[in-house]
Design an enzyme around this catalytic site. Structure first.
Site, short mmCIF file in Angstrom:
data_model
loop_
_atom_site.label_atom_id
_atom_site.label_comp_id
_atom_site.label_asym_id
_atom_site.label_seq_id
_atom_site.Cartn_x
_atom_site.Cartn_y
_atom_site.Cartn_z
N GLU A 147 0.85 -1.19 0.00
CA GLU A 147 0.00 0.00 0.00
C GLU A 147 0.89 1.24 0.00
OE1 GLU A 147 -3.52 -0.24 2.22
OE2 GLU A 147 -3.75 1.91 2.49
N ASN A 190 -3.47 -1.58 7.58
CA ASN A 190 -4.81 -2.03 7.18
C ASN A 190 -4.71 -3.55 7.07
OD1 ASN A 190 -5.94 0.63 6.85
ND2 ASN A 190 -4.70 0.80 5.00
N GLU A 273 -10.45 4.86 9.21
CA GLU A 273 -10.65 4.50 7.81
C GLU A 273 -11.18 3.08 7.67
OE1 GLU A 273 -6.77 5.43 6.08
OE2 GLU A 273 -7.37 7.53 5.85
N LYS A 347 0.95 10.97 13.71
CA LYS A 347 1.52 11.52 12.47
C LYS A 347 2.03 12.92 12.73
CE LYS A 347 -1.08 8.82 9.10
NZ LYS A 347 -1.72 8.75 7.78
N ASP A 352 -2.40 14.62 6.98
CA ASP A 352 -1.97 13.33 6.44
C ASP A 352 -0.78 13.48 5.51
OD1 ASP A 352 -1.92 10.69 5.89
OD2 ASP A 352 -3.86 10.59 4.89
N GLU A 380 4.11 9.14 -0.75
CA GLU A 380 2.73 9.13 -1.23
C GLU A 380 2.31 10.48 -1.82
OE1 GLU A 380 -0.11 8.00 1.73
OE2 GLU A 380 -1.81 8.25 0.38
N GLU A 488 7.22 21.54 -3.35
CA GLU A 488 6.17 22.35 -2.73
C GLU A 488 5.73 23.46 -3.68
OE1 GLU A 488 7.44 24.70 0.64
OE2 GLU A 488 5.42 24.68 1.49
C1 BDP Z 1 -3.00 7.57 4.24
C2 BDP Z 1 -2.88 6.57 3.14
C3 BDP Z 1 -3.55 5.28 3.44
C4 BDP Z 1 -3.11 4.76 4.80
C5 BDP Z 1 -3.35 5.83 5.83
C6 BDP Z 1 -2.82 5.44 7.21
O1 BDP Z 1 -3.44 7.15 1.96
O2 BDP Z 1 -3.24 4.37 2.42
O3 BDP Z 1 -3.78 3.60 5.13
O4 BDP Z 1 -2.69 7.01 5.47
O5 BDP Z 1 -1.87 6.09 7.64
O6 BDP Z 1 -2.09 8.60 4.02
O7 BDP Z 1 -3.33 4.55 7.85
#
Ligand code: BDP
Length: 656
Positions: A147, A190, A273, A347, A352, A380, A488
């Site tokens: 992922e 996940n 999520e 985080k 995110d 990402e 950026e």
């Molecule tokens: C997001 C990602 C996702 C992750 C999530 C996480 O898009 O794929 O599962 O973070 O940190 O940035 O759990």
């Protein structure tokens, strides 16, 4: 290094200074054997000699040994380094310390053997320096094998099970030890059905991976599903206060430790999520985390409980629900309720992993909780390893940030520094060969959060290209050093974030998430743009900070330019501290960003012949894509805002 695999920051010649000398190694234990193996291999290549435990066969150029002095000072991972009377000495109390000491000598190269240096002590600032792999055991229909992975398949898993040949995993462990990383979790947060079973009947596969990583001082962790008692145990509930559930976790964990005695612990993404969690039972997240902490604590393990909890099904018409607030709102009331074996993993930003976010206000607001800070090494939202984006300066800013007058983030993170790995089975490890610099820098900053990122970058260059000419070193430094700011410039402006294509998150789509339930909005209209997060008129998020930040972020007059649109909705004509209007800033930075990518591409082209051809070709190919992508970003962002605002570019450039 396995055949055909890039040696990354352990290029053979990086070990020349050690391998061409006479070395004495004293001590015993598995990691001392690793140190011996490293030195012996280097000597085989470069003509030196290594002796074990002799007392009379001197003189030696290098003496690496376990000592009994100073365990309180050095701990298991520290070492002393000295260069006196022609002998360089590394002394440690534990095997890991000796290994890190050896890599310290490797980093210094010839300089480790010249001049006199009285003993210096080195030890990591943070005890846990960890990588999380978001690797799926089985290929996921949408997310693939890894992922948010941009470097091929998984290093650990193939065809739905652990790889039979773990030589590459061992080589990975070696690279990680050489930048100071000491823990890894081997499966996605996940947790799908196949991964879930790693906890129970498939623990043997995890044990094999742990075995391959152990010689390099790396402990293995596992992501688990909070619903495991139901899905794996056949129970009717996963309620953290249920005695049967507690018993189930205790027993499952006992078996894990039977298979892996030095197992690090669990990583949990709960109520996030779509992942199951304690909310389903009306329980708090500390009750959830403490359930698992109770299971691992007797064995010295830790639960990494992620604070990434927010409503991902929000009504975008409701401006009051602010995703940025979520982690703080959920967790601050629980401060002091987490068990000693639980670490809350936060985080670094409140949203995110965007290219620019403020530091999460949660970090520093929970003094009675062990916090770990989570970074994202996998790119990402920062170019997916097709774009060069060296994140050292961004992480360094985060780690030096002081929430109040107190400690910097790098010290508040008592539970460690964790990052999502950017590595896969790609021959260059990271898809883009220059993305290796991100992984190396992460490890080194976890060891020393206040290190100068530019110096770390030069270390990486020195170890990866040990025979580089001045021109090559300078060229590499220049294409990486400013690359985060360049990225950026041509993407989402002034901290507003996102504007990416939904789903895969690559490339621009200004309104891609604007009318979606994910809580990631920019609110651009004909008059202005940005999210009002002030206390006075917005979501109140700015009020989650301590002094002086709450005050500074509260007003558009004092908010730093680079975060303006994160905190405020302003007219396009709003004048920034730089003296430019917001709209002109958008146009200018997007033109500049593309130019800077073009320049970096030329610098890279000029290094042909100085870099091995396969690496050079891979990077060149990615620069073509980066330039294409940067132009696409520039044109979409600039024309979108020209159309929205109706304000022309003051410099009269053509905007598509
Ligand atoms: C997001 C990602 C996702 C992750 C999530 C996480 O898009 O794929 O599962 O973070 O940190 O940035 O759990």
């Amino acid at each position: 290094m396995p055949e055909g695999v890039d040696p990354a920051w352990l290029a053979p010649a990086a070990l020349r200074a050690v391998g061409s000398r006479r070395t004495l190694i004293r001590g015993s234990g598995p990691l001392v054997e690793t140190v011996h193996g490293e030195v012996a291999e280097a000597c085989r290549r470069f003509g030196g000699r290594v002796v074990r435990d002799a007392s009379d066969d001197g003189p030696y150029d290098l003496a690496l040994g376990l000592g009994t002095e100073g365990p309180e000072l050095l701990g298991e991972e520290g070492f002393t380094f000295a260069c006196e009377g022609g002998t360089t000495t590394v002394t440690a109390c534990g095997g890991r310390g000796l290994l890190y000491g050896l890599f310290h000598v490797v980093r210094l190269g010839e300089a480790a053997f010249s001049g006199e240096r009285s003993p210096q002590t080195h030890r990591p600032a943070l005890a846990l320096r960890m990588l999380d792999h978001w690797d799926n055991v089985a290929v996921h229909p949408v997310m693939g094998q890894v992922e948010r992975g941009y470097a091929g398949g998984s290093l650990f898993w193939e065809d739905g099970r652990a790889r039979g040949d773990l030589e590459r995993v061992r080589a990975y462990g070696r690279l990680l030890a050489a930048c100071g990383i000491n823990a890894i979790s081997v499966n996605n947060v996940n947790v799908h059905a196949a991964e879930a079973r790693l906890l129970t009947d498939r623990i043997g596969e995890v044990a094999d991976i742990a075995y391959a990583l152990r010689p390099y001082g790396i402990r293995t962790h596992l992501s688990v599903s909070f619903a495991a008692p139901i899905t794996l145990g056949g129970l009717s509930t996963a309620d953290p206060l249920d005695e049967v559930v507690r018993g189930w976790w205790a027993e499952a964990t006992r078996r894990v430790y039977e298979a892996i005695p030095d197992f690090g612990g669990y990583v949990v993404k709960a109520d996030s999520e779509g992942q199951p969690g304690p909310f389903a039972y009306g329980r708090s997240h500390s009750e959830g985390a403490n359930l698992l902490a109770a299971a691992v604590e007797p064995f010295g393990g830790t639960v990494h409980w992620r604070a990434f909890v927010y409503d991902h099904r929000q009504d975008w018409r409701d401006r009051a629900t602010d995703r940025a607030r979520a982690a703080y709102d959920h967790f601050v009331p629980l401060d002091g309720e987490f068990a000693a074996g639980a670490v809350l993993q936060v985080k670094h930003g409140p949203m995110d992993f965007q290219v620019r976010e403020p530091v999460s206000p949660l970090i520093g607001a929970m003094p009675r909780t062990r916090l770990a800070v989570e970074l994202q090494v996998t790119q990402e939202y920062t170019g997916q390893q097709r774009h060069v984006c060296w994140l050292g300066p961004m992480w360094s800013e985060v780690l030096r940030f002081r929430q109040e007058r107190g400690l910097p983030v790098g010290e508040v993170a008592r539970g460690g520094l964790v990052a999502v790995s950017n590595v896969g089975d790609d021959p260059f490890w990271t898809g883009h060969p220059l993305a290796q610099a991100n992984l190396y820098t992460f490890g080194r900053l976890a060891w020393q959060p206040d290190a100068e990122p530019g110096e770390v970058l030069d270390e990486w260059i020195g170890l990866t290209y040990p025979e580089a000419s001045e021109r090559l070193s300078a060229g590499l430094h220049s294409v990486l050093d400013g690359s985060w700011r360049t990225y950026e410039k041509y993407t989402a402006p002034l901290g507003v974030g996102f504007m990416v294509q939904p789903g895969h998150h690559y490339g621009p789509s200004v309104d891609g998430y604007e009318y979606s339930p994910w809580g990631t909005y920019h609110f651009a209209d004909r008059d202005g743009i940005g999210v009002d997060r002030s206390v006075a008129s917005g979501t109140g998020f700015a009020g989650q900070y301590g002094a002086p930040w709450a005050g500074l972020y509260e007003s558009p007059d004092t908010c730093p330019d680079e975060l303006l649109l994160f905190f405020h909705h302003v007219p396009y004509g709003h004048v920034l501290k730089s003296g430019k209007t917001v709209i002109q800033h958008i146009y200018d930075t997007h033109f500049e960003g593309v130019e800077e990518v073009g320049q970096a591409r030329s610098v890279w082209a000029s290094l042909a012949g100085l870099v091995d051809p396969a690496r050079h070709a891979r990077v060149s190919e990615r620069y073509e894509e980066q330039l294409r992508g940067a132009r696409e970003w520039r044109d979409q962002i600039n024309s979108y805002f020209l159309r929205k605002s109706g304000v022309p570019d003051s410099r009269g450039r053509r905007i598509h």
